[in-house]
Every structure is written in structure tokens, then in C-alpha cells.
Design a protein around this motif. Structure first.
Motif, PDB file in Angstrom:
ATOM      1  N   ALA A 220       0.823  -1.212   0.000  1.00 28.82           N
ATOM      2  CA  ALA A 220       0.000   0.000   0.000  1.00 28.82           C
ATOM      3  C   ALA A 220       0.851   1.254   0.000  1.00 28.82           C
ATOM      4  CB  ALA A 220      -0.927  -0.004   1.207  1.00 28.82           C
ATOM      5  N   GLN A 221       1.981   1.228   0.726  1.00 25.53           N
ATOM      6  CA  GLN A 221       2.819   2.418   0.849  1.00 25.53           C
ATOM      7  C   GLN A 221       3.652   2.703  -0.394  1.00 25.53           C
ATOM      8  OE1 GLN A 221       3.067  -0.356   2.587  1.00 25.53           O
ATOM      9  NE2 GLN A 221       5.191  -1.019   2.862  1.00 25.53           N
ATOM     10  N   SER A 222       3.563   1.841  -1.404  1.00 23.60           N
ATOM     11  CA  SER A 222       4.356   2.054  -2.617  1.00 23.60           C
ATOM     12  C   SER A 222       3.751   3.103  -3.531  1.00 23.60           C
ATOM     13  CB  SER A 222       4.524   0.738  -3.377  1.00 23.60           C
ATOM     14  OG  SER A 222       3.275   0.281  -3.893  1.00 23.60           O
ATOM     15  N   MET A 223       2.539   3.574  -3.243  1.00 21.63           N
ATOM     16  CA  MET A 223       1.887   4.607  -4.057  1.00 21.63           C
ATOM     17  C   MET A 223       1.770   5.899  -3.256  1.00 21.63           C
ATOM     18  SD  MET A 223       0.457   5.243  -7.060  1.00 21.63           S
ATOM     19  CE  MET A 223      -0.266   3.757  -7.790  1.00 21.63           C
ATOM     20  N   THR A 224       2.209   6.997  -3.871  1.00 23.75           N
ATOM     21  CA  THR A 224       2.010   8.336  -3.308  1.00 23.75           C
ATOM     22  C   THR A 224       0.735   8.922  -3.904  1.00 23.75           C
ATOM     23  OG1 THR A 224       4.376   8.716  -3.010  1.00 23.75           O
ATOM     24  CG2 THR A 224       2.975  10.668  -3.188  1.00 23.75           C
ATOM     25  N   TYR A 225      -0.060   9.606  -3.079  1.00 22.48           N
ATOM     26  CA  TYR A 225      -1.315  10.204  -3.529  1.00 22.48           C
ATOM     27  C   TYR A 225      -1.201  11.724  -3.450  1.00 22.48           C
ATOM     28  CZ  TYR A 225      -3.083   5.486  -3.203  1.00 22.48           C
ATOM     29  OH  TYR A 225      -3.263   4.137  -3.385  1.00 22.48           O
ATOM     30  N   SER A 226      -1.664  12.382  -4.524  1.00 19.12           N
ATOM     31  CA  SER A 226      -1.502  13.836  -4.604  1.00 19.12           C
ATOM     32  C   SER A 226      -2.725  14.487  -5.220  1.00 19.12           C
ATOM     33  CB  SER A 226      -0.253  14.193  -5.417  1.00 19.12           C
ATOM     34  OG  SER A 226      -0.385  13.781  -6.773  1.00 19.12           O
ATOM     35  N   ASN A 227      -2.812  15.805  -5.015  1.00 18.69           N
ATOM     36  CA  ASN A 227      -3.855  16.639  -5.628  1.00 18.69           C
ATOM     37  C   ASN A 227      -3.223  17.816  -6.338  1.00 18.69           C
ATOM     38  OD1 ASN A 227      -5.407  15.445  -3.064  1.00 18.69           O
ATOM     39  ND2 ASN A 227      -6.910  15.979  -4.626  1.00 18.69           N
ATOM     40  N   ALA A 228      -3.832  18.208  -7.440  1.00 17.45           N
ATOM     41  CA  ALA A 228      -3.503  19.460  -8.111  1.00 17.45           C
ATOM     42  C   ALA A 228      -4.682  20.402  -7.931  1.00 17.45           C
ATOM     43  CB  ALA A 228      -3.221  19.241  -9.597  1.00 17.45           C
ATOM     44  N   LEU A 229      -4.407  21.600  -7.390  1.00 22.97           N
ATOM     45  CA  LEU A 229      -5.472  22.554  -7.086  1.00 22.97           C
ATOM     46  C   LEU A 229      -4.969  23.973  -7.327  1.00 22.97           C
ATOM     47  CD1 LEU A 229      -6.532  20.882  -3.732  1.00 22.97           C
ATOM     48  CD2 LEU A 229      -8.027  21.059  -5.737  1.00 22.97           C
ATOM     49  N   VAL A 230      -5.838  24.810  -7.864  1.00 30.09           N
ATOM     50  CA  VAL A 230      -5.472  26.213  -8.031  1.00 30.09           C
ATOM     51  C   VAL A 230      -5.275  26.841  -6.658  1.00 30.09           C
ATOM     52  CG1 VAL A 230      -7.870  27.023  -8.117  1.00 30.09           C
ATOM     53  CG2 VAL A 230      -6.068  28.375  -9.194  1.00 30.09           C
ATOM     54  N   VAL A 231      -4.289  27.741  -6.562  1.00 35.62           N
ATOM     55  CA  VAL A 231      -3.983  28.373  -5.286  1.00 35.62           C
ATOM     56  C   VAL A 231      -4.167  29.878  -5.389  1.00 35.62           C
ATOM     57  CG1 VAL A 231      -1.491  28.588  -5.740  1.00 35.62           C
ATOM     58  CG2 VAL A 231      -2.321  28.408  -3.379  1.00 35.62           C
ATOM     59  N   CYS A 232      -4.735  30.460  -4.337  1.00 29.86           N
ATOM     60  CA  CYS A 232      -4.949  31.909  -4.275  1.00 29.86           C
ATOM     61  C   CYS A 232      -4.983  32.306  -2.799  1.00 29.86           C
ATOM     62  CB  CYS A 232      -6.248  32.294  -4.980  1.00 29.86           C
ATOM     63  SG  CYS A 232      -6.588  34.065  -5.002  1.00 29.86           S
ATOM     64  N   VAL A 233      -3.839  32.702  -2.283  1.00 23.65           N
ATOM     65  CA  VAL A 233      -3.696  33.002  -0.862  1.00 23.65           C
ATOM     66  C   VAL A 233      -3.432  34.489  -0.685  1.00 23.65           C
ATOM     67  CG1 VAL A 233      -2.518  32.348   1.276  1.00 23.65           C
ATOM     68  CG2 VAL A 233      -2.648  30.716  -0.615  1.00 23.65           C
ATOM     69  N   GLY A 234      -3.981  35.058   0.383  1.00 18.49           N
ATOM     70  CA  GLY A 234      -3.726  36.458   0.693  1.00 18.49           C
ATOM     71  C   GLY A 234      -3.637  36.678   2.191  1.00 18.49           C
ATOM     72  N   LYS A 235      -2.931  37.737   2.576  1.00 18.86           N
ATOM     73  CA  LYS A 235      -2.814  38.060   4.011  1.00 18.86           C
ATOM     74  C   LYS A 235      -4.151  38.476   4.591  1.00 18.86           C
ATOM     75  CE  LYS A 235       0.409  41.153   3.419  1.00 18.86           C
ATOM     76  NZ  LYS A 235       0.802  40.989   1.995  1.00 18.86           N
ATOM     77  N   ASP A 236      -5.016  39.049   3.740  1.00 20.77           N
ATOM     78  CA  ASP A 236      -6.343  39.472   4.182  1.00 20.77           C
ATOM     79  C   ASP A 236      -7.315  39.299   3.026  1.00 20.77           C
ATOM     80  OD1 ASP A 236      -5.884  41.697   2.453  1.00 20.77           O
ATOM     81  OD2 ASP A 236      -4.977  42.805   4.113  1.00 20.77           O
ATOM     82  N   ASP A 237      -8.592  39.587   3.275  1.00 20.55           N
ATOM     83  CA  ASP A 237      -9.627  39.382   2.254  1.00 20.55           C
ATOM     84  C   ASP A 237      -9.356  40.223   1.003  1.00 20.55           C
ATOM     85  OD1 ASP A 237     -10.881  37.630   3.945  1.00 20.55           O
ATOM     86  OD2 ASP A 237     -12.447  39.046   4.582  1.00 20.55           O
ATOM     87  N   ALA A 238      -8.869  41.432   1.187  1.00 19.50           N
ATOM     88  CA  ALA A 238      -8.624  42.306   0.045  1.00 19.50           C
ATOM     89  C   ALA A 238      -7.548  41.730  -0.872  1.00 19.50           C
ATOM     90  CB  ALA A 238      -8.226  43.703   0.521  1.00 19.50           C
ATOM     91  N   GLU A 239      -6.511  41.158  -0.272  1.00 22.80           N
ATOM     92  CA  GLU A 239      -5.432  40.588  -1.088  1.00 22.80           C
ATOM     93  C   GLU A 239      -5.898  39.331  -1.806  1.00 22.80           C
ATOM     94  OE1 GLU A 239      -1.017  40.958  -0.171  1.00 22.80           O
ATOM     95  OE2 GLU A 239      -1.479  38.913   0.545  1.00 22.80           O
ATOM     96  N   VAL A 240      -6.707  38.518  -1.151  1.00 25.69           N
ATOM     97  CA  VAL A 240      -7.277  37.347  -1.814  1.00 25.69           C
ATOM     98  C   VAL A 240      -8.123  37.782  -3.006  1.00 25.69           C
ATOM     99  CG1 VAL A 240      -8.807  35.361  -1.571  1.00 25.69           C
ATOM    100  CG2 VAL A 240      -7.257  35.964   0.297  1.00 25.69           C
ATOM    101  N   ALA A 241      -8.979  38.792  -2.800  1.00 28.35           N
ATOM    102  CA  ALA A 241      -9.845  39.275  -3.877  1.00 28.35           C
ATOM    103  C   ALA A 241      -9.028  39.832  -5.034  1.00 28.35           C
ATOM    104  CB  ALA A 241     -10.801  40.331  -3.333  1.00 28.35           C
ATOM    105  N   ARG A 242      -7.964  40.550  -4.723  1.00 27.48           N
ATOM    106  CA  ARG A 242      -7.116  41.118  -5.778  1.00 27.48           C
ATOM    107  C   ARG A 242      -6.475  40.014  -6.612  1.00 27.48           C
ATOM    108  NH1 ARG A 242      -1.871  41.747  -6.266  1.00 27.48           N
ATOM    109  NH2 ARG A 242      -1.395  41.385  -4.043  1.00 27.48           N
TER     110      ARG A 242
END
Length: 306
Positions: A220-242
Motif C-alpha cells: 500500500a505504501q508504494s503509491m504516493t497520492y496527490s492533488n492538483a489545485l489552483v492556489v490563491c492566498v492572501g494576508k487578508d480578504d482584500a489581497e485574496v480578492a485582488r
């Protein structure tokens, strides 16, 4: 927990831009730099035009020293498997053994039409044979030859050279197919990736792959499982929105379907995927000019993940 930067250069990025992102990826402590394999934009002008995935990675192999390099996913329709085996082995040698090889069937018909690339009806069968050929060539001992007699590809007396620098190049397979995809992953893959799907779909697909891995007699441990996801991080709501506005997305949609919000929100969401078995995340970074975004993730998200 591995955090990897994943880029989509067909949307508009030259090599110099990709080099800046790759160097930032390395300097900021991320695990890897990956890119898509497409020749046509999926919205917008796409200027200055496409870059080739493996030519790009060859250049980055010589201009970085630590990070892993690879594709999500190389399009199986773009290259003959024997040629691709040579290309990937060469880039692996150029990087000192840092390549990870993602291969998919290819799906975007318009880019094939635009550049005169055949788009076969039967792609999955070709993908299975491509994996058999490429891994078979790499695994053939030096001094021996490799033969393959398939429906789509035939090789005779191949010297199976050159060899990659690594004894075993990690192979990535992904997708949401319910039966054939998990079975193919269990046969060939070191890592299985679920691209751009939510928690429920991820849990279901990881479960299918685990069952296929067990049926194949693999640990079972011979397979690594991963996700690809869009990222959008900000210090505050305004930066996330920008940042969301720059890439033409809505904040609520990004929070639902990707990794978006404050560092704490993103850490919490990653934790929910981790509970399903994911240990690696490909952060789809769509604004390649925003290196401060990468700095924020490296300083405020990565340290909380252990």
C-alpha cells in the motif's frame, strides 16, 4: 507534506518568466517545479506563444540544483514513446536525477488541429502501450535490447539508450477514470494525482486506486497520492480578492474548488485532503508575475504543514 509549484505556460509565459518562477520555487523551499504540456491557450491571447515542456525542463535542469522537475501531464499524443523515453532520460541526466515523469493520454483536440498533430480516437490503449514502452526501455539492462510488439507501437532490437540518471524515474498517472485508470496506475505509477476535484471525488478516486494497488499485489505504501489545485492566498480578504481578480476567478468559487483564502484557511483545507491520504500538492499558480504570492505561501502556509 510536499508543496509543488505547478504552472500553465500555454496561457502566456516565455522561458525567462518560467525560469524566474523556477528559481523562486527553489529558493523558497518548495519541493518541485512542474508545468503543463500544452501548445494552445485555453482563454486569452496566450502571448508570446507556447513553450515546449521538455525543452523548458531541459533548460531548467541546468539552471536549478535541488527541486524536482516534471510535467502534469505530458501529452501522449505529442510524441512517439521511443523518442519521449530518450528526451526524458536526457533531461534526467542533465538535472542530475531530478525528473519525475507524468504521462497522460492527451485530450485537447483544438491544439492538435492548430499545430497539425494527429489526434487519434483510441488514446487510452496508446497510453498503456506508451507506458509499457518507456518504462521497458529504461529498465532494459545496458548491453541488452528491447522489443515490443503492440497494437499501436512496435520496437525491434532497440539498444534502449540512453538511460536516466536515476535507477527508477518516478512515474505519475492521474485522472478520474473509474476502472482502467486505477488499474494502469497500479501497474506503472509511483504516484497517483487527482486533478482539480473536491474532497468527495478525491476520496472516491483514491479508494479505487488503493483497491487496484492491492489487487496488483503491491504494498500500500508504494503509491504516493496527490492533488492538483489552483492556489490563491492572501494576508487578508482584500489581497485574496485582488489575486482572484487578476486570474479572472471569483473568491467563493476558488474557496470551493481550490486552495484559497487566508493562510489559515488554506492550511485547514490541505488538512482535509491529507485526511484522505494526500501527501503532495501541486499548487496551480496562474499569475506567474506574482512572486510575492509564492513568498507568502512559503512563509505562512508551508511551516504549518510539518
Amino acid at each position: 507534506m510536499d508543496l509543488r509549484i505547478f504552472t500553465e505556460p500555454q496561457q502566456g509565459a516565455d522561458y525567462d518568466t518560467l525560469l524566474k518562477v523556477a528559481k523562486a520555487t527553489e529558493e523558497l523551499g518548495f519541493d518541485a517545479f512542474f508545468r503543463s504540456d500544452h501548445y494552445l491557450t485555453m482563454g486569452g491571447a496566450g502571448l508570446p506563444g507556447p513553450t515546449d515542456a521538455w525543452i523548458t525542463l531541459a533548460g531548467l535542469a541546468r539552471e536549478t540544483s535541488r527541486i524536482k522537475l516534471g510535467t502534469l501531464m505530458t501529452a501522449g499524443t505529442f510524441r512517439l514513446p521511443g523518442v519521449l523515453a530518450i528526451q526524458v532520460a536526457q533531461v534526467d541526466a542533465m538535472s542530475g536525477g531530478r525528473v519525475e515523469f507524468g504521462l497522460g493520454a492527451g485530450w485537447f483536440e483544438a491544439e492538435h488541429t492548430a499545430y497539425g498533430i494527429p489526434f487519434p480516437k483510441e488514446k487510452f490503449g496508446r497510453l498503456a502501450e506508451q507506458l509499457a514502452v518507456i518504462t521497458g526501455l529504461w529498465a532494459t539492462p545496458v548491453g541488452e535490447t528491447f522489443d515490443f510488439d503492440g497494437e499501436f507501437y512496435q520496437l525491434k532490437d532497440s539498444p534502449a539508450l540512453p538511460k536516466p540518471a536515476q535507477a527508477k524515474v518516478p512515474v505519475l498517472i492521474g485522472g478520474m477514470g473509474a476502472k482502467r485508470t486505477p488499474e494502469l496506475a497500479a501497474r506503472y505509477a509511483d504516484e497517483f494525482n487527482v486533478p482539480f476535484n473536491g474532497l468527495d471525488a478525491t476520496g472516491t478516486q483514491f479508494g479505487r486506486v488503493r483497491e487496484a494497488v492491492a489487487a496488483a499485489g503491491r504494498p500500500a505504501q508504494s503509491m504516493t497520492y496527490s492533488n492538483a489545485l489552483v492556489v490563491c492566498v492572501g494576508k487578508d480578504d482584500a489581497e485574496v480578492a485582488r489575486r482572484a481578480a487578476v486570474i479572472g476567478r471569483e473568491v467563493d468559487e476558488l474557496k470551493e474548488n481550490g486552495l484559497a483564502g487566508s493562510p489559515a484557511e488554506v492550511v485547514e483545507k490541505i488538512g482535509r485532503y491529507a485526511e484522505l491520504g494526500a501527501t503532495r500538492f501541486y499548487l496551480q499558480t496562474l499569475d506567474l508575475s506574482d512572486l510575492e504570492h509564492l513568498e507568502l505561501i512559503a512563509s505562512q502556509v508551508a511551516p504549518q504543514l510539518g
